[in-house]
Design a protein around this motif. Structure first.
Motif, PDB file in Angstrom:
ATOM      1  N   ALA A  63       0.709  -1.505   0.149  1.00 54.95           N
ATOM      2  CA  ALA A  63      -0.355  -0.696  -0.056  1.00 54.95           C
ATOM      3  C   ALA A  63       0.934   0.957   0.082  1.00 54.95           C
ATOM      4  N   LYS A  64       1.995   1.012   0.466  1.00 52.65           N
ATOM      5  CA  LYS A  64       3.578   2.117   0.102  1.00 52.65           C
ATOM      6  C   LYS A  64       3.260   2.580  -1.477  1.00 52.65           C
ATOM      7  N   PHE A  65       3.422   1.906  -2.238  1.00 51.19           N
ATOM      8  CA  PHE A  65       3.422   1.886  -3.502  1.00 51.19           C
ATOM      9  C   PHE A  65       2.156   1.784  -4.332  1.00 51.19           C
ATOM     10  N   PRO A  66       1.021   2.594  -4.429  1.00 47.79           N
ATOM     11  CA  PRO A  66      -0.182   2.121  -4.987  1.00 47.79           C
ATOM     12  C   PRO A  66      -0.243   3.121  -6.527  1.00 47.79           C
ATOM     13  N   PRO A  80      -4.445  -1.284   5.144  1.00 49.58           N
ATOM     14  CA  PRO A  80      -4.840  -1.217   6.508  1.00 49.58           C
ATOM     15  C   PRO A  80      -5.488   0.533   6.699  1.00 49.58           C
ATOM     16  N   THR A  81      -6.373   0.560   7.676  1.00 54.14           N
ATOM     17  CA  THR A  81      -6.698   1.677   8.261  1.00 54.14           C
ATOM     18  C   THR A  81      -5.617   2.339   8.413  1.00 54.14           C
ATOM     19  N   GLN A  85      -3.772   6.097   6.758  1.00 50.28           N
ATOM     20  CA  GLN A  85      -3.633   7.249   8.076  1.00 50.28           C
ATOM     21  C   GLN A  85      -2.254   7.932   7.193  1.00 50.28           C
ATOM     22  N   LEU A  86      -1.151   7.579   7.040  1.00 51.86           N
ATOM     23  CA  LEU A  86       0.380   7.880   7.280  1.00 51.86           C
ATOM     24  C   LEU A  86      -0.110   8.791   5.752  1.00 51.86           C
TER      25      LEU A  86
END
Length: 152
Positions: A63-66, A80-81, A85-86
């Motif tokens: 998810a850091k690299f969508p 993840p929620t 938020q990050l």
């Protein structure tokens, strides 16, 4: 270089190979790899090292690299929620010299500051515990890499 070749294998993966392995692992195993992890997984395939003794550690959550992952898998899994938020948080960074002792001291100081702050608030919640564990883990990995490099 010859000494290193006795202990290490190497491979590379271009963008197409990286995206292909992300898609393959998502399709076959329902597991999303981040692009960096996908390069490592691609390498073990290229080198014929896929077996029960090989461990390939994921380097980050996909998810850091969508943008990159969406090129291989669309639609993407819901992150993840906590991770979502990050994306709205301010980025922080600190500069440290390339010195193991300085980095260790810096990390210990940051951990102590966060723990003290949590105690002052009367709540050491799970988010900070995970962050502290992650920071400590990063220091341990750094120490191991440094020690392995020194032995060569």
């Amino acid at each position: 270089l010859e000494e290193a070749r006795k202990d290490f294998l190497s491979a590379r993966a271009d963008t197409a190979m990286t995206l292909q392995i992300i898609k393959e692992y998502n399709d076959k195993h329902q597991y999303m790899l981040c692009p960096h992890s996908a390069v490592g997984v691609s390498a073990i395939h290229q080198l014929g090292e896929v077996n029960s003794a090989t461990v390939c550690l994921a380097t980050a959550h996909e998810a850091k690299f969508p943008d990159a992952c969406k090129r291989a898998v669309d639609p993407l899994p819901t992150p993840p929620t906590q991770l979502s938020q990050l994306f709205s948080m301010k980025t922080r960074s600190s500069r440290c010299p390339n010195d193991l002792k300085v980095v260790q001291s810096f990390m210990e100081s940051r951990i102590e500051q966060r723990v003290a702050s949590d105690k002052a608030l009367g709540d050491v919640n799970a988010k900070y515990k995970k962050m502290i564990f992650g920071a400590a883990f990063a220091v341990i990995i750094s120490m191991l890499v440094t020690q392995l490099t020194k032995k060569r």
